[in-house]
Design a protein around this motif. Sequence first.
Motif, PDB file in Angstrom:
ATOM      1  N   GLU A 381       0.941  -1.183   0.019  1.00 55.13           N
ATOM      2  CA  GLU A 381      -0.163   0.018   0.016  1.00 55.13           C
ATOM      3  C   GLU A 381       0.746   1.268  -0.034  1.00 55.13           C
ATOM      4  O   GLU A 381       0.505   2.299   1.027  1.00 55.13           O
ATOM      5  N   ALA A 382       1.886   1.370  -1.012  1.00 58.64           N
ATOM      6  CA  ALA A 382       2.383   2.616  -1.195  1.00 58.64           C
ATOM      7  C   ALA A 382       1.846   3.813  -1.815  1.00 58.64           C
ATOM      8  O   ALA A 382       0.855   3.405  -2.653  1.00 58.64           O
ATOM      9  N   THR A 383       2.094   4.832  -1.468  1.00 49.64           N
ATOM     10  CA  THR A 383       1.105   5.948  -2.038  1.00 49.64           C
ATOM     11  C   THR A 383       2.076   6.534  -3.233  1.00 49.64           C
ATOM     12  O   THR A 383       3.170   6.993  -3.055  1.00 49.64           O
ATOM     13  N   LEU A 384       1.416   6.637  -3.950  1.00 51.98           N
ATOM     14  CA  LEU A 384       1.874   7.184  -5.488  1.00 51.98           C
ATOM     15  C   LEU A 384       1.019   8.703  -5.660  1.00 51.98           C
ATOM     16  O   LEU A 384       0.202   8.667  -6.406  1.00 51.98           O
ATOM     17  N   PRO A 385       1.631   9.805  -4.915  1.00 50.77           N
ATOM     18  CA  PRO A 385       0.897  11.130  -4.920  1.00 50.77           C
ATOM     19  C   PRO A 385       0.806  11.488  -6.448  1.00 50.77           C
ATOM     20  O   PRO A 385       1.866  11.514  -7.382  1.00 50.77           O
ATOM     21  N   GLY A 386      -0.105  11.773  -6.882  1.00 52.07           N
ATOM     22  CA  GLY A 386      -0.337  12.728  -8.348  1.00 52.07           C
ATOM     23  C   GLY A 386      -0.509  11.397  -9.280  1.00 52.07           C
ATOM     24  O   GLY A 386      -0.620  11.868 -10.650  1.00 52.07           O
ATOM     25  N   VAL A 387      -0.779  10.220  -9.224  1.00 58.08           N
ATOM     26  CA  VAL A 387      -0.965   9.146 -10.136  1.00 58.08           C
ATOM     27  C   VAL A 387      -2.235   9.362 -10.939  1.00 58.08           C
ATOM     28  O   VAL A 387      -3.173   9.770 -10.122  1.00 58.08           O
ATOM     29  N   ALA A 388      -2.051   8.983 -12.158  1.00 57.46           N
ATOM     30  CA  ALA A 388      -3.570   9.182 -12.876  1.00 57.46           C
ATOM     31  C   ALA A 388      -4.598   8.344 -12.301  1.00 57.46           C
ATOM     32  O   ALA A 388      -4.209   7.373 -11.772  1.00 57.46           O
ATOM     33  N   ARG A 389      -5.848   8.726 -12.473  1.00 52.62           N
ATOM     34  CA  ARG A 389      -6.808   8.016 -12.048  1.00 52.62           C
ATOM     35  C   ARG A 389      -6.986   6.599 -12.900  1.00 52.62           C
ATOM     36  O   ARG A 389      -7.686   5.648 -12.608  1.00 52.62           O
ATOM     37  N   LYS A 390      -6.724   6.635 -14.260  1.00 49.07           N
ATOM     38  CA  LYS A 390      -6.793   5.634 -15.179  1.00 49.07           C
ATOM     39  C   LYS A 390      -5.640   5.894 -16.456  1.00 49.07           C
ATOM     40  O   LYS A 390      -5.385   6.908 -16.577  1.00 49.07           O
ATOM     41  N   GLY A 391      -5.655   4.814 -17.005  1.00 47.42           N
ATOM     42  CA  GLY A 391      -4.577   4.745 -18.009  1.00 47.42           C
ATOM     43  C   GLY A 391      -4.121   3.387 -18.427  1.00 47.42           C
ATOM     44  O   GLY A 391      -4.674   2.465 -17.915  1.00 47.42           O
ATOM     45  N   ARG A 392      -3.458   3.374 -19.646  1.00 49.80           N
ATOM     46  CA  ARG A 392      -3.006   2.083 -20.086  1.00 49.80           C
ATOM     47  C   ARG A 392      -1.864   1.377 -19.356  1.00 49.80           C
ATOM     48  O   ARG A 392      -0.965   2.173 -18.798  1.00 49.80           O
ATOM     49  N   ILE A 393      -1.664   0.132 -19.614  1.00 46.28           N
ATOM     50  CA  ILE A 393      -0.657  -0.695 -18.966  1.00 46.28           C
ATOM     51  C   ILE A 393       0.451  -0.901 -20.055  1.00 46.28           C
ATOM     52  O   ILE A 393      -0.001  -0.894 -21.324  1.00 46.28           O
ATOM     53  N   ALA A 394       1.637  -0.893 -19.715  1.00 40.39           N
ATOM     54  CA  ALA A 394       2.844  -0.898 -20.722  1.00 40.39           C
ATOM     55  C   ALA A 394       3.658  -1.965 -20.198  1.00 40.39           C
ATOM     56  O   ALA A 394       4.100  -2.086 -19.087  1.00 40.39           O
ATOM     57  N   LEU A 395       4.074  -2.970 -21.234  1.00 38.39           N
ATOM     58  CA  LEU A 395       5.376  -3.669 -20.681  1.00 38.39           C
ATOM     59  C   LEU A 395       6.767  -3.102 -21.429  1.00 38.39           C
ATOM     60  O   LEU A 395       6.881  -2.794 -22.657  1.00 38.39           O
ATOM     61  N   GLN A 396       7.331  -2.610 -20.418  1.00 39.94           N
ATOM     62  CA  GLN A 396       8.444  -1.692 -20.729  1.00 39.94           C
ATOM     63  C   GLN A 396       9.927  -2.389 -20.619  1.00 39.94           C
ATOM     64  O   GLN A 396       9.924  -3.441 -19.947  1.00 39.94           O
ATOM     65  N   HIS A 397      11.064  -2.106 -21.133  1.00 40.08           N
ATOM     66  CA  HIS A 397      12.300  -2.488 -21.034  1.00 40.08           C
ATOM     67  C   HIS A 397      13.234  -1.556 -21.434  1.00 40.08           C
ATOM     68  O   HIS A 397      12.930  -0.505 -22.227  1.00 40.08           O
ATOM     69  N   HIS A 398      14.426  -1.916 -21.177  1.00 40.00           N
ATOM     70  CA  HIS A 398      15.638  -1.314 -21.817  1.00 40.00           C
ATOM     71  C   HIS A 398      16.619  -1.924 -22.460  1.00 40.00           C
ATOM     72  O   HIS A 398      17.819  -1.832 -22.466  1.00 40.00           O
ATOM     73  N   GLY A 399      15.906  -2.797 -23.585  1.00 41.28           N
ATOM     74  CA  GLY A 399      17.188  -3.582 -24.354  1.00 41.28           C
ATOM     75  C   GLY A 399      17.321  -4.932 -23.846  1.00 41.28           C
ATOM     76  O   GLY A 399      18.102  -5.764 -24.373  1.00 41.28           O
ATOM     77  N   THR A 400      16.616  -5.384 -22.815  1.00 36.17           N
ATOM     78  CA  THR A 400      16.878  -6.653 -22.378  1.00 36.17           C
ATOM     79  C   THR A 400      15.885  -7.517 -22.814  1.00 36.17           C
ATOM     80  O   THR A 400      14.717  -7.456 -22.748  1.00 36.17           O
ATOM     81  N   PRO A 401      16.208  -8.609 -23.390  1.00 34.69           N
ATOM     82  CA  PRO A 401      15.327  -9.758 -23.620  1.00 34.69           C
ATOM     83  C   PRO A 401      14.496 -10.504 -22.381  1.00 34.69           C
ATOM     84  O   PRO A 401      15.246 -10.711 -21.459  1.00 34.69           O
ATOM     85  N   ILE A 402      13.280 -10.334 -22.654  1.00 35.41           N
ATOM     86  CA  ILE A 402      12.480 -10.718 -21.549  1.00 35.41           C
ATOM     87  C   ILE A 402      11.255 -11.665 -22.070  1.00 35.41           C
ATOM     88  O   ILE A 402      10.989 -11.407 -23.336  1.00 35.41           O
ATOM     89  N   ASP A 403      10.806 -12.585 -21.452  1.00 31.79           N
ATOM     90  CA  ASP A 403       9.658 -12.992 -21.528  1.00 31.79           C
ATOM     91  C   ASP A 403       8.656 -13.080 -20.502  1.00 31.79           C
ATOM     92  O   ASP A 403       8.824 -12.855 -19.490  1.00 31.79           O
ATOM     93  N   PHE A 404       7.262 -12.840 -21.082  1.00 34.28           N
ATOM     94  CA  PHE A 404       6.071 -12.678 -20.207  1.00 34.28           C
ATOM     95  C   PHE A 404       5.153 -13.988 -20.679  1.00 34.28           C
ATOM     96  O   PHE A 404       5.084 -14.379 -21.670  1.00 34.28           O
ATOM     97  N   ALA A 405       4.520 -14.247 -19.544  1.00 29.22           N
ATOM     98  CA  ALA A 405       3.376 -15.314 -19.873  1.00 29.22           C
ATOM     99  C   ALA A 405       2.197 -15.245 -18.677  1.00 29.22           C
ATOM    100  O   ALA A 405       2.368 -14.389 -17.673  1.00 29.22           O
ATOM    101  N   ASN A 406       1.135 -15.737 -18.935  1.00 33.81           N
ATOM    102  CA  ASN A 406      -0.084 -15.807 -18.076  1.00 33.81           C
ATOM    103  C   ASN A 406      -0.518 -14.366 -17.687  1.00 33.81           C
ATOM    104  O   ASN A 406      -0.482 -14.170 -16.515  1.00 33.81           O
TER     105      ASN A 406
END
Length: 412
Positions: A381-406
């Motif tokens: 339950e960390a507080t994120l002051p000023g965070v938007a009420r709604k928005g899209r999700i992104a899978l982000q990276h910095h050039g690292t090969p990564i797998d996602f599933a499920n």
Amino acid sequence: MKSIATLACALPLAASAELRSLSLFDGEDLAAWIGDGYVVEDGTLVCTPEGRNLVTRSIFANYAFDFEFKLPPGGNNGIGILYPGEGDAAYTGIEVQILDNGAEQYADLLPAQYHGSLYKLAAAKEAPLKPTGEWNQERIVVNGSQVQVTLNGELINQADLDELNRRFPDHAGARHRAGHLALCGHGDPVAFRNLRIAEMPPAANDAGAAAAGFVRIFDGESLDGWRAAPGDEGHWVPLNGILKYDGRSESKDKDLWSEKEYGDFTLAFDWRWSAPGPVMKRPVIGVDGRETGKQVEVQELDSGIYLRGSSKSQVNLWNWPCGSGEVYGYRTDPDQPAEVVAGVTPRAKADKPVGEWNRMLITMKGDRLSVSLNGLEVIREATLPGVARKGRIALQHHGTPIDFANLWIKEL
């Protein structure tokens, strides 16, 4: 609320027969491998007198590895599985024996040293090897703690790594659940061809997840529901239920964004690093979220999940000393009060070793964030002051090969 992190079930090894495989050797070059002592001859890969370990660049977890091999009289080689990339693959990983059992010099070997055995760990039954000079077909399946070896259509070995770890607690390889593949040469001209791997996602109970109110946001087969920018083509790839990113997108925005916006939700997903990263020094961070001034060497592996359309509200997936789950954009913001900085700092590093699958749950409710990693709550339950009420999700990276599933989400 019941967590889908607990809704796991075993994936039948036989399912690997239905999966799409990728080539690890095209008969022309060794682009997928690192090492010396092997040559390409007439579309086959042959060990030379100097041949020792030839190692895949990628790291694999759950998979079926298919290949053909041809033994000369007395030929000796091996397949390293779960290999960390350094040391003797038979001990830092596990070596599956490739051996001409009929040769006189091997008459007095221990049972767990013959063909198909997990070297000095688990003996195979008598192998139906073809005569030397003929091609054999072999499949090695690694699925969680389960290992199977099938030779010329016959199952010759089946072992449980958890059990082997109990019996052989000093054997490092039996503790691993991911690693490189390796050809473990002994200088004999053993030949290989048609090396292919079919990767499998970690097991999950779809019915249980649906009953808990979650819906899939990755169908395992396509990028439906996601926005891939021009230049991303061929870099974010669905394969056998895994969303694979190779780290080489040419797009200006290399991240993968959901088409839908979300407000309050719980996002559940599996992720893993599919290749090692460069070794760099990274800061040690105290429980208060402040850097201590100390640094340690780690593999630089960096990705994350953007929440509600913002890079600042990113839950980091990385190999830093503090572990995954940190919200870097808030922790390093000098305008944030101490309690916010401490709140977005992981309580513990709960990441599994590089290459193994991790399971994460991210809950956003209002401006409060909670993160669970591999069953341990690392952000509460960390507080994120000023965070938007709604928005899209992104899978982000910095050039690292990564797998996602499920990837599952439950809107709250």
